[in-house]
Design a protein around this motif. Structure first.
Motif, PDB file in Angstrom:
ATOM      1  N   THR A   3       5.605  15.302  -9.244  1.00  0.00           N
ATOM      2  CA  THR A   3       4.673  16.226  -8.597  1.00  0.00           C
ATOM      3  C   THR A   3       5.380  17.545  -8.309  1.00  0.00           C
ATOM      4  OG1 THR A   3       3.504  14.378  -7.587  1.00  0.00           O
ATOM      5  CG2 THR A   3       3.181  16.542  -6.591  1.00  0.00           C
ATOM      6  N   GLY A   4       4.653  18.652  -8.498  1.00  0.00           N
ATOM      7  CA  GLY A   4       5.210  19.954  -8.190  1.00  0.00           C
ATOM      8  C   GLY A   4       5.296  20.190  -6.693  1.00  0.00           C
ATOM      9  N   CYS A   5       5.871  21.307  -6.315  1.00  0.00           N
ATOM     10  CA  CYS A   5       6.044  21.672  -4.901  1.00  0.00           C
ATOM     11  C   CYS A   5       5.108  22.830  -4.551  1.00  0.00           C
ATOM     12  CB  CYS A   5       7.483  22.100  -4.629  1.00  0.00           C
ATOM     13  SG  CYS A   5       8.711  20.830  -4.969  1.00  0.00           S
ATOM     14  N   LEU A   6       4.765  22.920  -3.267  1.00  0.00           N
ATOM     15  CA  LEU A   6       3.986  24.039  -2.757  1.00  0.00           C
ATOM     16  C   LEU A   6       4.940  25.003  -2.062  1.00  0.00           C
ATOM     17  CD1 LEU A   6       1.209  25.351  -2.249  1.00  0.00           C
ATOM     18  CD2 LEU A   6       1.141  24.103  -0.071  1.00  0.00           C
ATOM     19  N   HIS A   7       5.097  26.184  -2.645  1.00  0.00           N
ATOM     20  CA  HIS A   7       5.990  27.194  -2.092  1.00  0.00           C
ATOM     21  C   HIS A   7       5.194  28.151  -1.208  1.00  0.00           C
ATOM     22  CE1 HIS A   7       9.563  26.251  -4.592  1.00  0.00           C
ATOM     23  NE2 HIS A   7       8.651  25.819  -5.443  1.00  0.00           N
ATOM     24  N   LEU A   8       5.648  28.339   0.020  1.00  0.00           N
ATOM     25  CA  LEU A   8       5.000  29.247   0.962  1.00  0.00           C
ATOM     26  C   LEU A   8       5.713  30.591   0.866  1.00  0.00           C
ATOM     27  CD1 LEU A   8       4.648  26.820   4.005  1.00  0.00           C
ATOM     28  CD2 LEU A   8       3.273  26.975   1.917  1.00  0.00           C
ATOM     29  N   LEU A  33       6.707  31.334 -10.832  1.00  0.00           N
ATOM     30  CA  LEU A  33       5.419  30.660 -10.671  1.00  0.00           C
ATOM     31  C   LEU A  33       4.323  31.361 -11.457  1.00  0.00           C
ATOM     32  CD1 LEU A  33       5.522  30.068  -6.795  1.00  0.00           C
ATOM     33  CD2 LEU A  33       6.070  28.410  -8.587  1.00  0.00           C
ATOM     34  N   ASP A  34       3.360  30.552 -11.913  1.00  0.00           N
ATOM     35  CA  ASP A  34       2.176  31.132 -12.547  1.00  0.00           C
ATOM     36  C   ASP A  34       0.893  30.558 -11.949  1.00  0.00           C
ATOM     37  OD1 ASP A  34       2.119  28.574 -13.573  1.00  0.00           O
ATOM     38  OD2 ASP A  34       2.195  29.180 -15.676  1.00  0.00           O
ATOM     39  N   TYR A  35       1.044  29.831 -10.834  1.00  0.00           N
ATOM     40  CA  TYR A  35      -0.135  29.280 -10.145  1.00  0.00           C
ATOM     41  C   TYR A  35      -0.046  29.633  -8.660  1.00  0.00           C
ATOM     42  CZ  TYR A  35      -3.688  26.140  -8.361  1.00  0.00           C
ATOM     43  OH  TYR A  35      -4.816  25.644  -7.738  1.00  0.00           O
ATOM     44  N   PHE A  36      -1.087  30.280  -8.157  1.00  0.00           N
ATOM     45  CA  PHE A  36      -1.078  30.723  -6.770  1.00  0.00           C
ATOM     46  C   PHE A  36      -2.399  30.384  -6.086  1.00  0.00           C
ATOM     47  CE2 PHE A  36       1.804  33.494  -9.061  1.00  0.00           C
ATOM     48  CZ  PHE A  36       2.918  33.568  -8.227  1.00  0.00           C
ATOM     49  N   ILE A  37      -2.311  30.164  -4.783  1.00  0.00           N
ATOM     50  CA  ILE A  37      -3.481  29.971  -3.931  1.00  0.00           C
ATOM     51  C   ILE A  37      -3.492  31.132  -2.940  1.00  0.00           C
ATOM     52  CG2 ILE A  37      -4.623  28.458  -2.259  1.00  0.00           C
ATOM     53  CD1 ILE A  37      -2.995  26.130  -3.548  1.00  0.00           C
ATOM     54  N   ALA A  38      -4.631  31.805  -2.835  1.00  0.00           N
ATOM     55  CA  ALA A  38      -4.706  33.007  -2.004  1.00  0.00           C
ATOM     56  C   ALA A  38      -6.067  33.092  -1.345  1.00  0.00           C
ATOM     57  CB  ALA A  38      -4.455  34.252  -2.856  1.00  0.00           C
ATOM     58  N   PHE A  82      -0.108  18.025  -9.011  1.00  0.00           N
ATOM     59  CA  PHE A  82       0.027  16.630  -9.452  1.00  0.00           C
ATOM     60  C   PHE A  82       0.207  16.551 -10.963  1.00  0.00           C
ATOM     61  CE2 PHE A  82      -2.066  15.878  -5.323  1.00  0.00           C
ATOM     62  CZ  PHE A  82      -1.173  14.947  -4.801  1.00  0.00           C
ATOM     63  N   GLN A  83       0.003  17.673 -11.649  1.00  0.00           N
ATOM     64  CA  GLN A  83       0.241  17.742 -13.084  1.00  0.00           C
ATOM     65  C   GLN A  83       1.632  18.299 -13.389  1.00  0.00           C
ATOM     66  OE1 GLN A  83      -3.030  20.153 -14.438  1.00  0.00           O
ATOM     67  NE2 GLN A  83      -4.576  18.750 -13.611  1.00  0.00           N
ATOM     68  N   GLY A  84       2.437  18.439 -12.330  1.00  0.00           N
ATOM     69  CA  GLY A  84       3.818  18.868 -12.503  1.00  0.00           C
ATOM     70  C   GLY A  84       4.081  20.342 -12.313  1.00  0.00           C
ATOM     71  N   ARG A  85       3.027  21.136 -12.053  1.00  0.00           N
ATOM     72  CA  ARG A  85       3.228  22.566 -11.849  1.00  0.00           C
ATOM     73  C   ARG A  85       3.631  22.848 -10.399  1.00  0.00           C
ATOM     74  NH1 ARG A  85      -2.080  25.556 -14.011  1.00  0.00           N
ATOM     75  NH2 ARG A  85      -0.776  27.437 -13.846  1.00  0.00           N
ATOM     76  N   ASN A  86       4.469  23.835 -10.207  1.00  0.00           N
ATOM     77  CA  ASN A  86       4.752  24.327  -8.863  1.00  0.00           C
ATOM     78  C   ASN A  86       3.712  25.385  -8.519  1.00  0.00           C
ATOM     79  OD1 ASN A  86       7.118  22.808  -8.247  1.00  0.00           O
ATOM     80  ND2 ASN A  86       8.264  24.132  -9.642  1.00  0.00           N
ATOM     81  N   GLY A  87       3.369  25.476  -7.249  1.00  0.00           N
ATOM     82  CA  GLY A  87       2.370  26.440  -6.822  1.00  0.00           C
ATOM     83  C   GLY A  87       2.880  27.296  -5.683  1.00  0.00           C
ATOM     84  N   GLY A  88       2.307  28.479  -5.544  1.00  0.00           N
ATOM     85  CA  GLY A  88       2.666  29.376  -4.454  1.00  0.00           C
ATOM     86  C   GLY A  88       1.459  29.667  -3.578  1.00  0.00           C
ATOM     87  N   LEU A  89       1.647  29.579  -2.278  1.00  0.00           N
ATOM     88  CA  LEU A  89       0.605  29.937  -1.319  1.00  0.00           C
ATOM     89  C   LEU A  89       0.961  31.289  -0.725  1.00  0.00           C
ATOM     90  CD1 LEU A  89      -1.919  29.160   0.404  1.00  0.00           C
ATOM     91  CD2 LEU A  89      -0.310  28.156   2.057  1.00  0.00           C
ATOM     92  N   VAL A  90       0.015  32.235  -0.796  1.00  0.00           N
ATOM     93  CA  VAL A  90       0.245  33.571  -0.229  1.00  0.00           C
ATOM     94  C   VAL A  90      -0.886  33.919   0.727  1.00  0.00           C
ATOM     95  CG1 VAL A  90       1.547  34.404  -2.225  1.00  0.00           C
ATOM     96  CG2 VAL A  90      -0.933  34.709  -2.171  1.00  0.00           C
ATOM     97  N   SER A  91      -0.584  34.810   1.659  1.00  0.00           N
ATOM     98  CA  SER A  91      -1.585  35.259   2.621  1.00  0.00           C
ATOM     99  C   SER A  91      -1.987  36.688   2.282  1.00  0.00           C
ATOM    100  CB  SER A  91      -1.029  35.200   4.050  1.00  0.00           C
ATOM    101  OG  SER A  91      -0.035  36.197   4.217  1.00  0.00           O
ATOM    102  N   GLU A  92      -2.849  37.271   3.099  1.00  0.00           N
ATOM    103  CA  GLU A  92      -3.231  38.670   2.909  1.00  0.00           C
ATOM    104  C   GLU A  92      -2.111  39.609   3.343  1.00  0.00           C
ATOM    105  OE1 GLU A  92      -6.642  40.238   1.863  1.00  0.00           O
ATOM    106  OE2 GLU A  92      -5.975  38.479   0.750  1.00  0.00           O
ATOM    107  N   ALA A  93      -1.289  39.163   4.303  1.00  0.00           N
ATOM    108  CA  ALA A  93      -0.168  39.972   4.778  1.00  0.00           C
ATOM    109  C   ALA A  93       0.826  39.064   5.489  1.00  0.00           C
ATOM    110  CB  ALA A  93      -0.632  41.069   5.729  1.00  0.00           C
ATOM    111  N   GLY A  94       2.100  39.264   5.203  1.00  0.00           N
ATOM    112  CA  GLY A  94       3.128  38.494   5.902  1.00  0.00           C
ATOM    113  C   GLY A  94       3.216  37.046   5.458  1.00  0.00           C
ATOM    114  N   CYS A  95       3.516  36.182   6.419  1.00  0.00           N
ATOM    115  CA  CYS A  95       3.794  34.782   6.125  1.00  0.00           C
ATOM    116  C   CYS A  95       2.519  33.952   5.999  1.00  0.00           C
ATOM    117  CB  CYS A  95       4.669  34.183   7.228  1.00  0.00           C
ATOM    118  SG  CYS A  95       6.326  34.872   7.280  1.00  0.00           S
TER     119      CYS A  95
END
Length: 236
Positions: A3-8, A33-38, A82-95
């Motif tokens: 499983t990939g990791c979720l990077h904050l 990374l090429d996958y992000f949640i925003a 769960f398909q092995g990709r790492n993902g990045g979580l970003v906000s609108e500003a800051g952490c």
């Protein structure tokens, strides 16, 4: 397949040189990374470009948080991990995930057994607290206070009483175009000896931070806070 990791991944607080606000390793993590949640894909793409994202921006797959996230919707966002990709979580500003709806994604990742990795970057709340000189042992962030003047004054009075009782630094923010009204309410509501800090434009060229008693603030011109992100702090 592991499983990939979720990077904050923290983003900027405004227009500032990324090399001054982000460690090189964090900028390299964005590139990896090429996958992000925003919250908003358009904002995220603009920030990736500003941070020097080396891939073609169209290669970045960015999924937005749903307006009313539930467990099913959050799990769907995390499915690529769960398909092995790492993902990045970003906000609108800051952490991400600090005073930010991304916290729900992080919570779901823990529930699903996904490794969560926080990264170093700008946080307006911690920068403001660091620079305020107020109590960093006990503090609380309250987000936005009420918009109506009478309700805002009552909220400030309540925070001031709690601060005096607990020796707690109280932090809060306002929509930038209402900053002047918030500052005026602070001076109207606070006791003369209460310490008030104004932290404007943190990490940007317009950064300005000042801590004064409410009485001292009243003896000088009000700061220019027009349409600039600002953190307000008080300690009674």
């Amino acid at each position: 397949m592991s499983t990939g990791c979720l990077h904050l991944l923290p983003v900027g607080l405004g227009l500032a040189d990324p090399t001054l606000t982000h460690p090189a390793g964090v900028l390299q993590r964005f590139d990896a990374l090429d996958y992000f949640i925003a919250e908003r894909a358009k904002t995220a793409r603009a920030e990736l470009k500003r941070l020097g994202y080396s891939r073609p921006i169209q290669e970045a797959e960015i999924h937005e948080l749903p307006e009313r996230p539930d467990s099913k919707g959050l799990a769907l966002l995390l499915e690529p991990l769960f398909q092995g990709r790492n993902g990045g979580l970003v906000s609108e500003a800051g952490c991400p995930a600090v005073a930010d709806p991304g916290a729900l994604v992080v919570r779901e990742a823990h529930r699903l057994g996904i490794r969560v990795i926080p990264h170093i970057g700008p946080s307006s709340l911690l920068l403001a607290l660091m620079a305020s000189g107020l109590n960093g042992q006990s503090f609380a962030f309250h987000g936005y206070l009420p918009q109506k003047t009478d309700e805002r004054l009552r909220a400030i009075n309540q925070l001031e009483r709690e601060s005096a009782k607990l020796r707690r630094t109280q932090l809060f923010i306002e929509t930038p175009y209402r900053n002047a009204a918030m500052f005026a309410s602070l001076l109207d509501a606070c006791s003369p000896q209460t310490l008030v800090c104004v932290a404007r434009g943190l990490s940007t060229a317009s950064e300005w931070i000042m801590t004064r008693s409410a009485a001292d603030w009243k003896r000088q011109p009000a700061p220019d806070l027009e349409r600039q992100p600002t953190v307000f702090l008080l300690l009674a």
